[in-house]
Design a protein around this motif. Structure first.
Motif, PDB file in Angstrom:
ATOM      1  N   ASP A 142       0.828  -1.500  -0.414  1.00  0.00           N
ATOM      2  CA  ASP A 142      -0.394  -0.070   0.287  1.00  0.00           C
ATOM      3  C   ASP A 142       1.664   1.000   0.180  1.00  0.00           C
ATOM      4  O   ASP A 142       0.871   2.264  -0.286  1.00  0.00           O
ATOM      5  CB  ASP A 142      -0.677   0.231   0.672  1.00  0.00           C
ATOM      6  CG  ASP A 142      -0.265  -0.022   2.712  1.00  0.00           C
ATOM      7  OD1 ASP A 142       1.311  -0.001   2.900  1.00  0.00           O
ATOM      8  OD2 ASP A 142      -0.924   0.040   3.324  1.00  0.00           O
ATOM      9  N   GLU A 192      -5.138  -1.000  -3.393  1.00  0.00           N
ATOM     10  CA  GLU A 192      -6.065   0.073  -2.771  1.00  0.00           C
ATOM     11  C   GLU A 192      -6.637   0.274  -1.804  1.00  0.00           C
ATOM     12  O   GLU A 192      -8.186  -0.169  -1.561  1.00  0.00           O
ATOM     13  CB  GLU A 192      -7.321  -0.683  -4.323  1.00  0.00           C
ATOM     14  CG  GLU A 192      -6.573  -0.223  -5.324  1.00  0.00           C
ATOM     15  CD  GLU A 192      -6.207   1.418  -6.051  1.00  0.00           C
ATOM     16  OE1 GLU A 192      -6.577   2.012  -5.207  1.00  0.00           O
ATOM     17  OE2 GLU A 192      -5.119   1.322  -7.010  1.00  0.00           O
ATOM     18  N   THR A 193      -6.632   0.787  -0.297  1.00  0.00           N
ATOM     19  CA  THR A 193      -6.755   0.552   0.209  1.00  0.00           C
ATOM     20  C   THR A 193      -8.327   1.458   0.683  1.00  0.00           C
ATOM     21  O   THR A 193      -9.349   0.885   1.007  1.00  0.00           O
ATOM     22  CB  THR A 193      -5.973   1.125   1.449  1.00  0.00           C
ATOM     23  OG1 THR A 193      -4.694   0.711   1.358  1.00  0.00           O
ATOM     24  CG2 THR A 193      -6.142   1.633   3.103  1.00  0.00           C
ATOM     25  N   GLU A 194      -8.540   2.634   0.395  1.00  0.00           N
ATOM     26  CA  GLU A 194      -9.570   2.849   0.015  1.00  0.00           C
ATOM     27  C   GLU A 194     -10.588   2.261  -0.772  1.00  0.00           C
ATOM     28  O   GLU A 194     -12.204   2.648   0.145  1.00  0.00           O
ATOM     29  CB  GLU A 194     -10.110   4.489  -0.761  1.00  0.00           C
ATOM     30  CG  GLU A 194      -8.642   5.257  -0.400  1.00  0.00           C
ATOM     31  CD  GLU A 194      -8.837   6.629  -1.045  1.00  0.00           C
ATOM     32  OE1 GLU A 194      -9.446   6.614  -2.249  1.00  0.00           O
ATOM     33  OE2 GLU A 194      -7.982   7.627  -0.418  1.00  0.00           O
ATOM     34  N   VAL A 195     -10.637   1.122  -1.010  1.00  0.00           N
ATOM     35  CA  VAL A 195     -11.719   0.690  -1.497  1.00  0.00           C
ATOM     36  C   VAL A 195     -11.514  -0.913  -0.903  1.00  0.00           C
ATOM     37  O   VAL A 195     -12.514  -1.281  -1.234  1.00  0.00           O
ATOM     38  CB  VAL A 195     -11.285   0.106  -3.163  1.00  0.00           C
ATOM     39  CG1 VAL A 195     -12.091  -1.082  -3.604  1.00  0.00           C
ATOM     40  CG2 VAL A 195     -11.724   1.159  -4.126  1.00  0.00           C
ATOM     41  N   GLU A 198      -7.834  -2.575   4.132  1.00  0.00           N
ATOM     42  CA  GLU A 198      -6.219  -2.827   4.934  1.00  0.00           C
ATOM     43  C   GLU A 198      -6.120  -3.901   4.226  1.00  0.00           C
ATOM     44  O   GLU A 198      -6.741  -4.943   4.111  1.00  0.00           O
ATOM     45  CB  GLU A 198      -6.124  -2.725   6.362  1.00  0.00           C
ATOM     46  CG  GLU A 198      -6.836  -1.048   7.145  1.00  0.00           C
ATOM     47  CD  GLU A 198      -6.091  -0.471   7.116  1.00  0.00           C
ATOM     48  OE1 GLU A 198      -4.714  -0.664   6.654  1.00  0.00           O
ATOM     49  OE2 GLU A 198      -6.485   1.388   7.100  1.00  0.00           O
TER      50      GLU A 198
END
Length: 206
Positions: A142, A192-195, A198
């Motif tokens: 990430d 893609e942490t936001e999607v 974690e």
């Protein structure tokens, strides 16, 4: 015998047409929103570069390292790497896990370090392990910073050397030496942490 390929980089460190994957990778690995594609002829590649990028260009068909990931679902048959730091700098550790089962594949801990150093070392550790064993699956991180440092083959931290960081700096030197002497062929992908939430290798301290 594998066919010769030519690589168009529309968006990267230096856009252009490249005659090898290694030179294309130098322009795209760790570069945010890199745009590139391979072609089987130099004429086709030059025409594509001249025409410019469009969504129809079918980016990243090589399944090679990029800081850009098509958002959808992550490939869980993969290795995920991450780092954690208690203070920055502070006690630092990093690990690599099986993305699907979260089984720890490797783990290191140091009395003093930074999160970015940990992310960098975790990624290099993962790359070397995957390539050494011939594992055919992606590596997720990430950290855009770690990807950029891998592309540059250099840890960019300003952390000062001291008795507390002696072993850490030895490992950094080993990582940089490995990058200088080897070609990165592992499939490095941005988590893609936001999607997706974690990364599976996350230490859960946020």
């Amino acid at each position: 015998m594998a066919k010769k390929k030519y690589y168009v980089v529309w968006q990267g460190a230096k856009p252009g047409v490249y005659h090898s994957w290694e030179t294309c990778q130098e322009q795209t690995l760790g570069f945010k929103d890199a745009r590139y594609k391979s072609y089987l002829s130099i004429a086709e590649a030059e025409a594509a570069f001249k025409a410019g990028f469009s969504p129809a260009s079918n980016i990243n068909t090589n399944n090679k390292p990029s800081s850009n990931t098509t958002v959808g679902q992550p490939i869980m048959a993969s290795l995920s790497v991450d780092a954690a730091c208690s203070g920055n700098p502070g006690v630092m550790e990093y690990q690599g896990v099986n993305s699907s089962t979260k089984e720890v594949i490797f783990h290191q801990k140091f009395p003093l370090g930074t999160n970015n150093i940990g992310e960098f070392l975790a990624l290099v550790h993962g790359i070397s392990l995957v390539q050494k064993n011939g594992w055919n699956f992606p590596i997720y991180t990430d950290s855009i910073t770690a990807m950029a440092w891998v592309r540059k083959k250099k840890c960019g931290s300003k952390l000062a050397e001291s008795p507390q960081t002696n072993e850490l700096f030895k490992l950094i030197a080993r990582a940089e030496k490995w990058l200088a002497e080897n070609t990165v062929t592992a499939d490095i992908r941005k988590w893609e942490t936001e999607v997706w939430g974690e990364i599976p290798a996350d230490f859960g301290r946020k």
